[in-house]
Scaffold this motif. Sequence first.
Motif, PDB file in Angstrom:
ATOM      1  N   THR A   1     -26.175 -87.662 106.290  1.00  0.00           N
ATOM      2  CA  THR A   1     -27.610 -87.851 106.084  1.00  0.00           C
ATOM      3  C   THR A   1     -28.264 -86.551 105.646  1.00  0.00           C
ATOM      4  O   THR A   1     -29.082 -86.532 104.709  1.00  0.00           O
ATOM      5  CB  THR A   1     -28.272 -88.369 107.371  1.00  0.00           C
ATOM      6  N   THR A   2     -27.904 -85.449 106.295  1.00  0.00           N
ATOM      7  CA  THR A   2     -28.464 -84.150 105.927  1.00  0.00           C
ATOM      8  C   THR A   2     -28.058 -83.763 104.514  1.00  0.00           C
ATOM      9  O   THR A   2     -28.873 -83.250 103.740  1.00  0.00           O
ATOM     10  CB  THR A   2     -27.995 -83.075 106.927  1.00  0.00           C
ATOM     11  N   GLY A   3     -26.811 -84.016 104.145  1.00  0.00           N
ATOM     12  CA  GLY A   3     -26.356 -83.719 102.782  1.00  0.00           C
ATOM     13  C   GLY A   3     -27.122 -84.514 101.738  1.00  0.00           C
ATOM     14  O   GLY A   3     -27.485 -83.982 100.678  1.00  0.00           O
ATOM     15  N   CYS A   4     -27.381 -85.777 102.045  1.00  0.00           N
ATOM     16  CA  CYS A   4     -28.155 -86.600 101.107  1.00  0.00           C
ATOM     17  C   CYS A   4     -29.591 -86.098 100.983  1.00  0.00           C
ATOM     18  O   CYS A   4     -30.163 -86.092  99.889  1.00  0.00           O
ATOM     19  CB  CYS A   4     -28.132 -88.057 101.536  1.00  0.00           C
ATOM     20  N   LEU A   5     -30.186 -85.681 102.088  1.00  0.00           N
ATOM     21  CA  LEU A   5     -31.548 -85.141 102.028  1.00  0.00           C
ATOM     22  C   LEU A   5     -31.607 -83.866 101.200  1.00  0.00           C
ATOM     23  O   LEU A   5     -32.543 -83.659 100.412  1.00  0.00           O
ATOM     24  CB  LEU A   5     -32.077 -84.889 103.438  1.00  0.00           C
ATOM     25  N   ILE A   6     -30.617 -83.019 101.349  1.00  0.00           N
ATOM     26  CA  ILE A   6     -30.558 -81.799 100.539  1.00  0.00           C
ATOM     27  C   ILE A   6     -30.368 -82.158  99.066  1.00  0.00           C
ATOM     28  O   ILE A   6     -30.976 -81.554  98.177  1.00  0.00           O
ATOM     29  CB  ILE A   6     -29.440 -80.866 101.054  1.00  0.00           C
ATOM     30  N   GLY A   7     -29.523 -83.161  98.791  1.00  0.00           N
ATOM     31  CA  GLY A   7     -29.338 -83.622  97.419  1.00  0.00           C
ATOM     32  C   GLY A   7     -30.617 -84.179  96.815  1.00  0.00           C
ATOM     33  O   GLY A   7     -30.924 -83.934  95.640  1.00  0.00           O
ATOM     34  N   ILE A   8     -31.379 -84.933  97.618  1.00  0.00           N
ATOM     35  CA  ILE A   8     -32.664 -85.460  97.129  1.00  0.00           C
ATOM     36  C   ILE A   8     -33.584 -84.310  96.748  1.00  0.00           C
ATOM     37  O   ILE A   8     -34.213 -84.325  95.679  1.00  0.00           O
ATOM     38  CB  ILE A   8     -33.328 -86.351  98.205  1.00  0.00           C
ATOM     39  N   MET A   9     -33.669 -83.317  97.607  1.00  0.00           N
ATOM     40  CA  MET A   9     -34.572 -82.187  97.324  1.00  0.00           C
ATOM     41  C   MET A   9     -34.142 -81.426  96.075  1.00  0.00           C
ATOM     42  O   MET A   9     -34.969 -81.075  95.232  1.00  0.00           O
ATOM     43  CB  MET A   9     -34.631 -81.239  98.528  1.00  0.00           C
ATOM     44  N   SER A  10     -32.827 -81.183  95.947  1.00  0.00           N
ATOM     45  CA  SER A  10     -32.370 -80.402  94.785  1.00  0.00           C
ATOM     46  C   SER A  10     -32.587 -81.182  93.481  1.00  0.00           C
ATOM     47  O   SER A  10     -33.006 -80.609  92.463  1.00  0.00           O
ATOM     48  CB  SER A  10     -30.902 -80.010  94.946  1.00  0.00           C
ATOM     49  N   GLN A  11     -32.322 -82.480  93.504  1.00  0.00           N
ATOM     50  CA  GLN A  11     -32.498 -83.269  92.282  1.00  0.00           C
ATOM     51  C   GLN A  11     -33.980 -83.466  91.944  1.00  0.00           C
ATOM     52  O   GLN A  11     -34.338 -83.565  90.766  1.00  0.00           O
ATOM     53  CB  GLN A  11     -31.801 -84.625  92.410  1.00  0.00           C
ATOM     54  N   THR A  12     -34.814 -83.508  92.966  1.00  0.00           N
ATOM     55  CA  THR A  12     -36.252 -83.600  92.716  1.00  0.00           C
ATOM     56  C   THR A  12     -36.764 -82.311  92.089  1.00  0.00           C
ATOM     57  O   THR A  12     -37.586 -82.337  91.163  1.00  0.00           O
ATOM     58  CB  THR A  12     -37.009 -83.905  94.017  1.00  0.00           C
ATOM     59  N   LEU A  13     -36.277 -81.180  92.569  1.00  0.00           N
ATOM     60  CA  LEU A  13     -36.684 -79.899  91.988  1.00  0.00           C
ATOM     61  C   LEU A  13     -36.164 -79.734  90.561  1.00  0.00           C
ATOM     62  O   LEU A  13     -36.797 -79.087  89.735  1.00  0.00           O
ATOM     63  CB  LEU A  13     -36.203 -78.735  92.859  1.00  0.00           C
TER      64      LEU A  13
ATOM     65  N   LEU B   1     -30.144 -92.036  93.582  1.00  0.00           N
ATOM     66  CA  LEU B   1     -28.815 -92.269  94.145  1.00  0.00           C
ATOM     67  C   LEU B   1     -28.667 -91.604  95.513  1.00  0.00           C
ATOM     68  O   LEU B   1     -28.090 -92.182  96.440  1.00  0.00           O
ATOM     69  CB  LEU B   1     -27.742 -91.753  93.191  1.00  0.00           C
ATOM     70  N   TYR B   2     -29.189 -90.383  95.639  1.00  0.00           N
ATOM     71  CA  TYR B   2     -29.144 -89.701  96.925  1.00  0.00           C
ATOM     72  C   TYR B   2     -29.993 -90.425  97.965  1.00  0.00           C
ATOM     73  O   TYR B   2     -29.649 -90.463  99.144  1.00  0.00           O
ATOM     74  CB  TYR B   2     -29.606 -88.250  96.793  1.00  0.00           C
ATOM     75  N   MET B   3     -31.114 -91.014  97.547  1.00  0.00           N
ATOM     76  CA  MET B   3     -31.946 -91.776  98.482  1.00  0.00           C
ATOM     77  C   MET B   3     -31.201 -92.996  98.999  1.00  0.00           C
ATOM     78  O   MET B   3     -31.274 -93.323 100.183  1.00  0.00           O
ATOM     79  CB  MET B   3     -33.252 -92.200  97.806  1.00  0.00           C
ATOM     80  N   ARG B   4     -30.492 -93.667  98.106  1.00  0.00           N
ATOM     81  CA  ARG B   4     -29.689 -94.813  98.547  1.00  0.00           C
ATOM     82  C   ARG B   4     -28.556 -94.376  99.469  1.00  0.00           C
ATOM     83  O   ARG B   4     -28.240 -95.053 100.452  1.00  0.00           O
ATOM     84  CB  ARG B   4     -29.128 -95.540  97.340  1.00  0.00           C
ATOM     85  N   GLY B   5     -27.956 -93.241  99.125  1.00  0.00           N
ATOM     86  CA  GLY B   5     -26.910 -92.702 100.000  1.00  0.00           C
ATOM     87  C   GLY B   5     -27.453 -92.316 101.370  1.00  0.00           C
ATOM     88  O   GLY B   5     -26.790 -92.505 102.390  1.00  0.00           O
ATOM     89  N   ARG B   6     -28.688 -91.789 101.398  1.00  0.00           N
ATOM     90  CA  ARG B   6     -29.299 -91.433 102.673  1.00  0.00           C
ATOM     91  C   ARG B   6     -29.511 -92.684 103.522  1.00  0.00           C
ATOM     92  O   ARG B   6     -29.241 -92.675 104.723  1.00  0.00           O
ATOM     93  CB  ARG B   6     -30.639 -90.734 102.456  1.00  0.00           C
ATOM     94  N   CYS B   7     -29.967 -93.759 102.902  1.00  0.00           N
ATOM     95  CA  CYS B   7     -30.157 -95.016 103.646  1.00  0.00           C
ATOM     96  C   CYS B   7     -28.824 -95.509 104.209  1.00  0.00           C
ATOM     97  O   CYS B   7     -28.745 -95.939 105.370  1.00  0.00           O
ATOM     98  CB  CYS B   7     -30.786 -96.077 102.757  1.00  0.00           C
ATOM     99  N   ALA B   8     -27.779 -95.438 103.412  1.00  0.00           N
ATOM    100  CA  ALA B   8     -26.462 -95.877 103.881  1.00  0.00           C
ATOM    101  C   ALA B   8     -25.961 -94.974 105.008  1.00  0.00           C
ATOM    102  O   ALA B   8     -25.404 -95.455 106.005  1.00  0.00           O
ATOM    103  CB  ALA B   8     -25.471 -95.885 102.719  1.00  0.00           C
ATOM    104  N   ALA B   9     -26.159 -93.657 104.869  1.00  0.00           N
ATOM    105  CA  ALA B   9     -25.710 -92.727 105.902  1.00  0.00           C
ATOM    106  C   ALA B   9     -26.490 -92.931 107.196  1.00  0.00           C
ATOM    107  O   ALA B   9     -25.919 -92.879 108.289  1.00  0.00           O
ATOM    108  CB  ALA B   9     -25.854 -91.286 105.412  1.00  0.00           C
TER     109      ALA B   9
END
Length: 127
Positions: free
Chosen positions: A66-78, A87-95
């Motif tokens: 979950t933490t990795g997906c949140l970091i991925g969301i932030m990096s891709q948003t930036l 995709l990271y948001m969907r992965g966060r929901c799954a995690a």
Amino acid sequence: MANEAPHDFRDHEAHMKWQLDAASQRAKQVPLIPADLSGGSKPSYEASALGKFIENPFIPIGLIATTGCLIGIMSQTLKRNPAKAQLYMRGRCAAQFFTVCAVVGGAYFFGFRGAQVPGQPGQPHGI
């Protein structure tokens, strides 16, 4: 009279001795906690973080995912890449779903498996 003090309050040493005696009497009236309820005086291996990880490793794995997906969301948003952020948001929901299932499953498995009602061996606790 029943409410009279046992000594003269002007005598400070006698007054302090009376307070100490009263405190020791109150301490004798408090029952001690049995060792099986207090968990003992030293921390056990199961109470440590490593012991909890060994007991149910799916929870920390889900937290890390979950933490990795949140970091991925932030990096891709930036980086202004909304497709990968989605995709990271969907992965966060799954995690998160995996982590919640691990918590509930661990609570069910470890809570009901070890708890037995006295007089009924092998029966789970009724809440």
